[in-house]
Motif scaffolding. Sequence first.
Motif, mmCIF file in Angstrom:
data_model
loop_
_atom_site.group_PDB
_atom_site.id
_atom_site.type_symbol
_atom_site.label_atom_id
_atom_site.label_comp_id
_atom_site.label_asym_id
_atom_site.label_seq_id
_atom_site.Cartn_x
_atom_site.Cartn_y
_atom_site.Cartn_z
ATOM 1 N N LEU A 212 1.392 -30.419 16.561
ATOM 2 C CA LEU A 212 0.272 -29.517 16.850
ATOM 3 C C LEU A 212 0.032 -29.346 18.345
ATOM 4 C CD1 LEU A 212 -2.227 -30.925 14.203
ATOM 5 C CD2 LEU A 212 -1.421 -28.558 14.256
ATOM 6 N N THR B 103 -0.181 -22.038 14.490
ATOM 7 C CA THR B 103 -0.242 -23.179 13.569
ATOM 8 C C THR B 103 -0.198 -22.639 12.133
ATOM 9 O OG1 THR B 103 -1.623 -24.413 15.117
ATOM 10 C CG2 THR B 103 -1.738 -25.091 12.813
ATOM 11 N N ALA C 272 -7.958 -22.278 12.354
ATOM 12 C CA ALA C 272 -7.020 -21.743 11.348
ATOM 13 C C ALA C 272 -7.775 -20.878 10.342
ATOM 14 C CB ALA C 272 -6.316 -22.902 10.637
ATOM 15 N N ARG D 167 -14.173 -17.913 16.220
ATOM 16 C CA ARG D 167 -13.310 -18.737 17.083
ATOM 17 C C ARG D 167 -13.952 -18.909 18.460
ATOM 18 N NH1 ARG D 167 -9.206 -17.775 20.872
ATOM 19 N NH2 ARG D 167 -7.686 -19.476 21.031
ATOM 20 N N ASP E 144 3.141 -26.688 10.045
ATOM 21 C CA ASP E 144 2.492 -27.845 10.650
ATOM 22 C C ASP E 144 2.043 -28.830 9.575
ATOM 23 O OD1 ASP E 144 1.564 -26.953 13.740
ATOM 24 O OD2 ASP E 144 1.992 -25.334 12.349
ATOM 25 N N ASP F 154 -8.764 -25.881 24.164
ATOM 26 C CA ASP F 154 -7.375 -25.730 23.714
ATOM 27 C C ASP F 154 -6.931 -26.893 22.823
ATOM 28 O OD1 ASP F 154 -7.181 -23.327 24.998
ATOM 29 O OD2 ASP F 154 -6.333 -24.189 26.831
ATOM 30 N N ASP G 258 -5.969 -19.304 15.856
ATOM 31 C CA ASP G 258 -4.819 -20.020 16.455
ATOM 32 C C ASP G 258 -3.728 -20.224 15.419
ATOM 33 O OD1 ASP G 258 -6.038 -20.546 19.058
ATOM 34 O OD2 ASP G 258 -7.436 -21.762 17.887
ATOM 35 N N GLY G 259 -4.067 -19.956 14.182
ATOM 36 C CA GLY G 259 -3.090 -20.140 13.125
ATOM 37 C C GLY G 259 -3.707 -19.779 11.797
ATOM 38 N N ILE H 295 -8.739 -29.414 14.022
ATOM 39 C CA ILE H 295 -8.394 -28.174 13.325
ATOM 40 C C ILE H 295 -9.666 -27.740 12.600
ATOM 41 C CG2 ILE H 295 -7.027 -27.100 11.501
ATOM 42 C CD1 ILE H 295 -4.879 -29.209 12.000
ATOM 43 N N ARG I 6 1.840 -19.380 23.747
ATOM 44 C CA ARG I 6 1.000 -19.996 22.705
ATOM 45 C C ARG I 6 1.710 -19.903 21.344
ATOM 46 N NH1 ARG I 6 -3.193 -16.615 20.756
ATOM 47 N NH2 ARG I 6 -4.622 -17.763 19.413
ATOM 48 N N LYS J 80 -7.670 -26.199 17.123
ATOM 49 C CA LYS J 80 -6.917 -25.122 16.479
ATOM 50 C C LYS J 80 -7.822 -24.494 15.420
ATOM 51 C CE LYS J 80 -3.069 -26.444 18.474
ATOM 52 N NZ LYS J 80 -2.456 -25.657 19.531
#
Length: 446
Positions: free
Chosen positions: A439, A6, A276, A256, A50, A271, A396-397, A241, A3, A274
């Motif tokens: 992404l 981001t 963030a 999340r 990104d 999945d 995820d980021g 996102i 994984r 994302k």
Amino acid sequence: MPRQMTLIGFYKIPTAHYTGMWRHPHSATNLLDPALPMHAAKVLEEGLFDMIFMSDGIVTPATFGDRFDETLRSGSQGALELEPSVVLSMMATATSRIGLGGTMSTTFMPPFHIARILGSLDVLSGGRAAWNIVTSHNDVQAQNFGSDTILPADQRYDRADEVTEAVTGLWSSWEADAVVVDKQTGVFVDPEKVHHVDYEGEHVKVRGPLSIPRSAQGRPVLMQAGSSNRGMEFGARWGEIIFVMGHTPEALHKQRAAMRAKVAELGRNPDDLKVAALVQPIIGETEAIAREKQEFIRSTVSVDAALAVLSAHTGIDLSAMPRDTAVSAIVDQLGGPGARGTAALLNQANDAGTDGITLEEAARKFGASGLTPQVVGTGEQVAEQLRELFDAEAADGFMIDPTEMPGTFESFTRAVVPHLQRMGVFRTAYAGETLRDVLGLPSVVS
Ligand SMILES: Cc1cc2nc3c(=O)[nH]c(=O)nc-3n(C[C@H](O)[C@H](O)[C@H](O)COP(=O)(O)O)c2cc1C
């Protein structure tokens, strides 16, 4: 491939969440020179980010003392707000890979306008645009767009659903191979491959088609940051996102997981989302230097400037409130539009102290980072903390909240990114040409 994280840079002038950003000795002063956003985008592209992202408040905040004076005098958030798509277009010319994220309000902008502006950016940038879908917060914003009052929050999200249906419909109104441009036959566009949208909802109506073709990535990436139930429902339907703010890894993990569950309930692949988290990195050559920088930021917060931002966020004029009022007493009053997220964050900040904190202490915290978690240390230590959050599936980021412009982006790119790459959680080259490719999001077919 394991994984991958981001990374998004928050481009904001004169200040992001640290109210003193423009006054920081390392911050640039050429705020109205296109060279500054172009440089910021180039630096982040060097760091293989990104996306570079711009928010938009569309009003000069004036809740504090019922005037805009403190906002403008102190240069706090909203004192200067250039229209994002114009700035992003300039960034696009200076770069070739990084994504370009801009904010547009579904409450005030008609769908054709949104679709055309961001669609143009998407086409001209080679498929790198993203739309942060916001519903705006308050009456003073409405007063810039011809109304005295703003729609209630739930109705704003109902309208946002319609606007987004219409905008995505417009972005699909040209089939992928509609453009011909054949000088021999004289056919420019195949009219069979361009369609009316004929969208009609309760709030918006648009015929279409759009006046521009599809971009290389099909349509811009959709971003969102709702924290209310209705906001999260909207985000689960549309968001690719999602921005979140959380004070602890546990709070982030919970947000999340909740978003992923809602996305799955709607039949989408979790999945393809994302999440963030906002973080404010403070990077030093040594840990001690980073701590000193953190202290410098804390000590240069103007309490009035912070209260002006906090007043705007909560809709409550905090100018006359005694500075030693317990925050817990204020949180109880926070029911207004746009205030819930701030109230929740204040509660988390409050819980962090044993005896609770006063308004002045809250303002100092808020003025340093907007209650965005600070990640402090050497480049390696910052990378390690982000990797831990990432591995714990708290996010995820990350959206990087700057304290110096463009200094934070430069030090992050040079001192943090190489460690993330070494740890195997961040790319060493861009994968593909479009933002969706970068992404790892599915391309849009219909
Ligand atoms: C990182 C981040 C960026 C945001 N950017 C904007 C923005 O540019 N303009 C805006 O009106 N709201 C912005 N918001 C506010 C959200 O769109 C949303 O309204 C807020 O989080 C409250 O959630 P709710 O609408 O579900 O009550 C932002 C929120 C976050 C966390």
